[in-house]
Design a protein around this motif. Structure first.
Motif, PDB file in Angstrom:
ATOM      1  N   MET A 270       0.843  -1.203   0.000  1.00 32.72           N
ATOM      2  CA  MET A 270       0.000   0.000   0.000  1.00 32.72           C
ATOM      3  C   MET A 270       0.872   1.244   0.000  1.00 32.72           C
ATOM      4  O   MET A 270       0.529   2.270  -0.572  1.00 32.72           O
ATOM      5  CB  MET A 270      -0.898  -0.032   1.251  1.00 32.72           C
ATOM      6  CG  MET A 270      -2.229   0.672   1.065  1.00 32.72           C
ATOM      7  SD  MET A 270      -3.086   0.022  -0.391  1.00 32.72           S
ATOM      8  CE  MET A 270      -3.827   1.480  -1.029  1.00 32.72           C
TER       9      MET A 270
ATOM     10  N   LEU B 294       1.862   2.341  -3.369  1.00 33.48           N
ATOM     11  CA  LEU B 294       0.849   3.123  -4.071  1.00 33.48           C
ATOM     12  C   LEU B 294       0.865   4.563  -3.574  1.00 33.48           C
ATOM     13  O   LEU B 294       0.751   5.505  -4.356  1.00 33.48           O
ATOM     14  CB  LEU B 294      -0.531   2.486  -3.855  1.00 33.48           C
ATOM     15  CG  LEU B 294      -1.683   3.226  -4.532  1.00 33.48           C
ATOM     16  CD1 LEU B 294      -1.515   3.239  -6.039  1.00 33.48           C
ATOM     17  CD2 LEU B 294      -3.011   2.601  -4.161  1.00 33.48           C
ATOM     18  N   ARG B 295       1.039   4.687  -2.216  1.00 33.87           N
ATOM     19  CA  ARG B 295       1.015   6.038  -1.669  1.00 33.87           C
ATOM     20  C   ARG B 295       2.184   6.853  -2.220  1.00 33.87           C
ATOM     21  O   ARG B 295       2.037   8.023  -2.574  1.00 33.87           O
ATOM     22  CB  ARG B 295       1.057   5.997  -0.149  1.00 33.87           C
ATOM     23  CG  ARG B 295       0.663   7.342   0.441  1.00 33.87           C
ATOM     24  CD  ARG B 295       0.671   7.340   1.951  1.00 33.87           C
ATOM     25  NE  ARG B 295      -0.176   6.300   2.531  1.00 33.87           N
ATOM     26  CZ  ARG B 295       0.150   5.639   3.643  1.00 33.87           C
ATOM     27  NH1 ARG B 295       1.274   5.890   4.272  1.00 33.87           N
ATOM     28  NH2 ARG B 295      -0.656   4.725   4.132  1.00 33.87           N
TER      29      ARG B 295
ATOM     30  N   ALA C  11       3.777   6.310  -5.045  1.00 33.00           N
ATOM     31  CA  ALA C  11       3.547   6.578  -6.464  1.00 33.00           C
ATOM     32  C   ALA C  11       2.565   7.727  -6.628  1.00 33.00           C
ATOM     33  O   ALA C  11       2.752   8.616  -7.469  1.00 33.00           O
ATOM     34  CB  ALA C  11       3.030   5.325  -7.162  1.00 33.00           C
ATOM     35  N   ALA C  12       1.524   7.709  -5.803  1.00 31.56           N
ATOM     36  CA  ALA C  12       0.527   8.776  -5.876  1.00 31.56           C
ATOM     37  C   ALA C  12       1.167  10.115  -5.540  1.00 31.56           C
ATOM     38  O   ALA C  12       0.872  11.146  -6.149  1.00 31.56           O
ATOM     39  CB  ALA C  12      -0.628   8.485  -4.923  1.00 31.56           C
TER      40      ALA C  12
ATOM     41  N   VAL D  52       8.958   3.189 -10.864  1.00 36.62           N
ATOM     42  CA  VAL D  52       7.893   2.327 -10.319  1.00 36.62           C
ATOM     43  C   VAL D  52       7.629   1.236 -11.350  1.00 36.62           C
ATOM     44  O   VAL D  52       6.817   1.406 -12.239  1.00 36.62           O
ATOM     45  CB  VAL D  52       6.605   3.125 -10.051  1.00 36.62           C
ATOM     46  CG1 VAL D  52       5.591   2.249  -9.324  1.00 36.62           C
ATOM     47  CG2 VAL D  52       6.879   4.376  -9.274  1.00 36.62           C
TER      48      VAL D  52
ATOM     49  N   GLN E  76       6.043  -1.546 -11.219  1.00 34.61           N
ATOM     50  CA  GLN E  76       4.718  -2.168 -11.237  1.00 34.61           C
ATOM     51  C   GLN E  76       3.784  -1.217 -11.983  1.00 34.61           C
ATOM     52  O   GLN E  76       3.389  -0.191 -11.443  1.00 34.61           O
ATOM     53  CB  GLN E  76       4.167  -2.402  -9.823  1.00 34.61           C
ATOM     54  CG  GLN E  76       5.001  -3.302  -8.953  1.00 34.61           C
ATOM     55  CD  GLN E  76       6.113  -2.535  -8.255  1.00 34.61           C
ATOM     56  OE1 GLN E  76       6.159  -1.316  -8.303  1.00 34.61           O
ATOM     57  NE2 GLN E  76       7.031  -3.272  -7.628  1.00 34.61           N
TER      58      GLN E  76
ATOM     59  N   THR F 135       0.476  -0.205 -10.497  1.00 35.62           N
ATOM     60  CA  THR F 135       0.595   0.805  -9.441  1.00 35.62           C
ATOM     61  C   THR F 135       0.671   2.205 -10.047  1.00 35.62           C
ATOM     62  O   THR F 135       0.035   3.138  -9.542  1.00 35.62           O
ATOM     63  CB  THR F 135       1.854   0.525  -8.604  1.00 35.62           C
ATOM     64  OG1 THR F 135       1.844  -0.848  -8.211  1.00 35.62           O
ATOM     65  CG2 THR F 135       1.895   1.417  -7.392  1.00 35.62           C
TER      66      THR F 135
ATOM     67  N   ALA G 195      -2.784   3.092 -11.164  1.00 35.99           N
ATOM     68  CA  ALA G 195      -3.661   3.310  -9.997  1.00 35.99           C
ATOM     69  C   ALA G 195      -3.342   4.649  -9.356  1.00 35.99           C
ATOM     70  O   ALA G 195      -4.255   5.400  -8.962  1.00 35.99           O
ATOM     71  CB  ALA G 195      -3.498   2.175  -9.001  1.00 35.99           C
ATOM     72  N   ALA G 196      -2.054   4.976  -9.274  1.00 36.44           N
ATOM     73  CA  ALA G 196      -1.674   6.242  -8.643  1.00 36.44           C
ATOM     74  C   ALA G 196      -2.191   7.406  -9.472  1.00 36.44           C
ATOM     75  O   ALA G 196      -2.727   8.385  -8.936  1.00 36.44           O
ATOM     76  CB  ALA G 196      -0.155   6.313  -8.522  1.00 36.44           C
TER      77      ALA G 196
ATOM     78  N   ALA H  81      -5.861   7.704  -8.936  1.00 37.91           N
ATOM     79  CA  ALA H  81      -6.214   8.258  -7.620  1.00 37.91           C
ATOM     80  C   ALA H  81      -6.020   9.768  -7.606  1.00 37.91           C
ATOM     81  O   ALA H  81      -6.896  10.516  -7.144  1.00 37.91           O
ATOM     82  CB  ALA H  81      -5.355   7.591  -6.546  1.00 37.91           C
TER      83      ALA H  81
END
Lengths: 255, 532
Positions: free
Chosen positions: A1, A4-5, A7-8, A93, A95, A98, A101-102, A105
């Motif tokens: 998780m 993801l944070r 990456a975001a 990154v 992945q 990810t 997704a980032a 988001a």
């Protein structure tokens, strides 16, 4: 998780530091409110009685604002392909899910904020101007009106996510914007020319724009092709489908 | 000491080429031709224009189970000018040979209409009707080339609420004295024939006559039918629902009382009454239509309309523009290609090579505009030339009546669509030069041209804002596809959703040209001022 944070966070830094993207968001808000205001100012209630939905009229600007949301989403990914930044991004990154997704988001967050401002401004304009043109006033805290407003914000977010998916699959920004806008506008135009009631209903039901905007209806409409919540579900399916297509292309293709 | 050698700089053996505009055009054309994606894009534009049109036609169905099954047995009635017309009235006539005149006094015009627009059930056709005269109900004097529907005529008539009018050959209309009549303030009407020239007059007292206008009916035979008539157009109820607006209508009738009838010239002896456009004496809807004579007073009751057909939303007739509904999709693709024609140069850095090769930047922009404009024009021309006959054939195959338009109008619609493609491409190219980014330019052009068109044509917005959108935004250019004509003497919903744009075809295209010219000017200035 936490991947993801991070990456975001990286995506947020990109958006924040790129010139133009935040201006584009401001543009979405201004355009939406301006078009809504112009529409409610131009419409007058005929003496025979109003058949127009006041809340829906106040939210006309969303149909223009969605184009801005689509551009923002396309630029988030196509911009990286244009400059070659995408190679740096996927090196940092690896992945790819990810990364996407980032991006999704961050995009959703941005559009949620901009959409709330845009819809809020439009509703305010409608509330102030429409009663002067012969319409009955509406309270923004009424159940259906609140649903229309919140649904319009969600609509902008979902259109953005759909565009992100398409742009990830297409990569080129011009082609992606063309494809998204074509997809959005195709169904209402087609529905306006077909005379077969079954075709008409089905086109309205499956189109991302026609189905998604059903959420703006606040007056009882027994003959509506699709209800507010099923309509939003159709758009959600489109957005998810678009994102999955984008993800598939993103994963199995060289950047 | 070494001997100094002078090195001669290398000079190409190639002859110096002239840096002309034609070469530049050739260079830009080579760029366009050799990028596979762009050529494919233009083919796609062509394809989607036709495909969306076909898809729209595929989703159309026509029901033959209407109240009279009329929509399926539609035979287009054309007037002397070749346009589609309606011709229905009660005509009380006598043959008139050579020159002559007819004068009457109208003392009353009343009417009946179905308030809910429903066609009355079998039995009494006036059941459920309420009193009220239609605004364009007409009663007066007429000279007509026989009783055949669609034949030439000239008439001076009192209307429900538009005063006295002189009308001829369906499409022509001139206003006389305004105001309604009553027994205390009647109106005299007169129509004279001298050769092919018919002149209409009206008067409030029968002595002071005012000329309304003249009509030249070329080829009018020596013997015509002259007499009294009465007609009343269908009463239409337009109901708005989520699926836009739909209209249903029912016949209405008008009853006029005439006296002081004076027919001069070599006229036949007896009056004959015909219900023109009715289903014959067996038609239950014709019950009560006709005339009554008591002394010198004639009471004429008629139904129907003598006017050009205006296809609107409720009409089943298909127009040329309905087969070009896919043009918007083609425009989106053309916009993408035209934008990339310049933004791709910026992205790849090719613009620096281009400007090194031809440093006159204004000319570079002009060459690009000419190439992309010409290619888009050809794309639009091919797309429209395929879509119009193909979609029309599909619709005809499904049993739809086609709205007849003069051939010149069809040509204008097809050429106008090609011009719409070309000017849009130039606008997109110029905006791409200004913004140097594809996404922003494509979105701006699509939002400016296609979105207002959708909002106005798909009846998302009410008529008022729709008219403003199709007047002010570049979407006004879609007016060039309009084949239908708006007539002041026919009451109909002339909204963009019905296919009626507020601007004339070429004025609408001029609006888009204005936008394009402004953006091209801005692009030329910026291209010169900015570093590439």
């Amino acid at each position: 998780m936490s991947a993801l944070r991070q990456a975001a966070r990286a995506e947020w830094t990109k958006v924040r530091t790129l010139p133009g993207l935040l201006w584009l968001l401001a543009g979405v808000v201004v355009l939406t409110v301006a078009v809504s205001t112009a529409t409610v100012a131009a419409v007058h209630c005929p003496a025979a009685g109003c058949t127009q939905d006041p809340a829906k009229l106040s939210l006309t600007g969303v149909q223009f604002g969605q184009a801005g949301a689509a551009v923002l989403a396309v630029l988030l990914i196509s911009g990286e392909y244009g400059t070659g930044m995408i190679r740096t991004t996927v090196t940092a990154v690896p992945q790819r899910a990810t990364v996407l997704a980032a991006k999704a988001a961050v995009l959703a967050g941005l559009l949620l904020v901009a959409g709330t401002l845009a819809v809020g401004g439009s509703m305010l304009a409608g509330r102030l101007i429409l009663p002067g043109n012969g319409f009955t006033g509406f309270s923004p805290w009424d159940g259906p009106v609140l649903r229309a407003a919140a649904g319009s914000v969600l609509y902008l977010v979902l259109v953005g996510l759909l565009s992100l998916g398409v742009a990830t699959a297409v990569r080129d920004s011009a082609a992606a914007v063309g494809a998204v806008l074509g997809l959005l506008y195709l169904f209402p135009i087609l529905a306006s020319v077909v005379s077969d009631p079954h075709w008409y209903r089905h086109l309205q039901q499956i189109g991302p724009m026609t189905a998604g905007l059903a959420v703006q209806t606040t007056i009882p409409a027994p003959d509506a092709p699709i209800g507010p919540y099923p309509g939003l579900a159709v758009l959600t399916t489109w957005a998810l489908g678009g994102l999955l297509c984008g993800l598939a292309a993103f994963r199995y293709r060289d950047a | 000491m070494t001997a100094t050698t002078t090195a001669t700089p290398y000079r190409s053996a190639q002859p110096v080429a002239r840096d002309g505009f034609l070469r530049q055009l050739h260079g830009e054309w080579t760029k366009f031709r050799t990028v596979r994606g762009w050529v494919a894009g233009m083919l796609t534009a062509c394809l989607v224009t036709v495909a969306v049109g076909l898809l729209g036609a595929a989703g159309n169905s026509i029901s033959c189970a209407g109240p009279h099954g009329s929509s399926c047995h539609h035979t287009a009635l054309t007037g002397p000018g070749g346009e589609e017309v309606r011709d229905g009235m009660t005509l009380v006539h006598r043959p008139l040979t050579g020159d002559g005149s007819i004068t009457v006094r109208v003392t009353s015009l009343a009417g009946l209409y179905p308030p809910d627009g429903r066609v009355p059930a079998d039995g009494d056709p006036t059941a459920g009707m309420v009193p009220g005269v239609q605004p364009w109900a007409k009663a007066g004097v007429i000279v007509k080339d026989g009783t055949k529907q669609g034949s030439a005529y000239a008439a001076v008539a009192l209307t429900g609420s538009h005063g006295v009018r002189m009308q001829y050959d369906y499409t022509h209309d001139a206003a006389g004295t305004p105001g309604a009549v009553s027994a205390s303030s009647p109106r005299w009407l007169r129509l004279t024939r001298a050769g092919d020239t018919l002149t209409g007059y009206d008067s409030a007292d029968g002595t002071h006559w005012h000329t309304i206008g003249t009509a030249h009916l070329a080829g009018l035979p020596a013997t015509v039918q002259a007499g009294l008539f009465s007609s009343s157009p269908e009463y239409l109820v337009t109901s708005k629902s989520l699926s836009g607006s739909s209209s249903n209508g029912g016949p209405s009738r008008a009853t006029a009382v005439f006296d002081s009838v004076d027919l001069r010239g070599a006229a036949g002896a007896r009056w004959t009454s015909d219900v023109i456009g009715g289903g014959g004496p067996a038609d239950p809807g014709a019950a009560g239509l006709g005339y009554r004579q008591q002394g010198g007073t004639y009471t004429v009751t008629g139904s129907g309309d003598i006017a050009p057909v205006v296809p609107g939303r409720g009409s089943p007739a298909k127009t040329v523009e309905s087969s070009l509904i896919g043009a918007f999709a083609g425009l989106v693709v053309v916009t993408v290609v035209a934008t990339m024609f310049v933004t791709a140069e910026y992205r790849r850095g090719l613009i620096r090579t281009t400007l090194t090769a031809s440093p006159r930047r204004g000319r570079v922009l002009a060459a690009k505009a000419v190439v992309i404009g010409a290619v888009s024009f050809a794309t639009g021309l091919v797309a429209a030339a395929i879509a119009v006959p193909l979609v029309a054939a599909v619709e005809k195959g499904k049993g739809f009546p086609m709205h007849r338009t003069p051939f010149a109008t069809d040509v204008r619609v097809v050429l106008g669509t090609a011009a719409l493609f070309a000017v849009t491409a130039v606008l997109a190219l110029a905006l791409g030069t200004v913004l140097r980014r594809s996404a922003g330019a494509v979105t701006a052009v699509v939002v400016a041209i296609v979105l207002p068109y959708i909002l106005a044509v798909a009846a998302v917005l009410p008529a008022g804002p729709s008219r403003w959108l199709t007047r002010l935004t570049p979407a006004a250019a879609f007016a060039v596809q309009q084949s239908v004509h708006q007539y002041a003497q026919v009451a109909a919903g002339y909204t963009p959703a019905d296919g009626y744009f507020p601007l004339s075809p070429w004025a609408g295209l001029a609006v888009l040209c204005g936008y394009a010219a402004a953006v091209v000017a801005a692009a030329a200035v910026l291209l010169r001022r900015r570093d590439a």
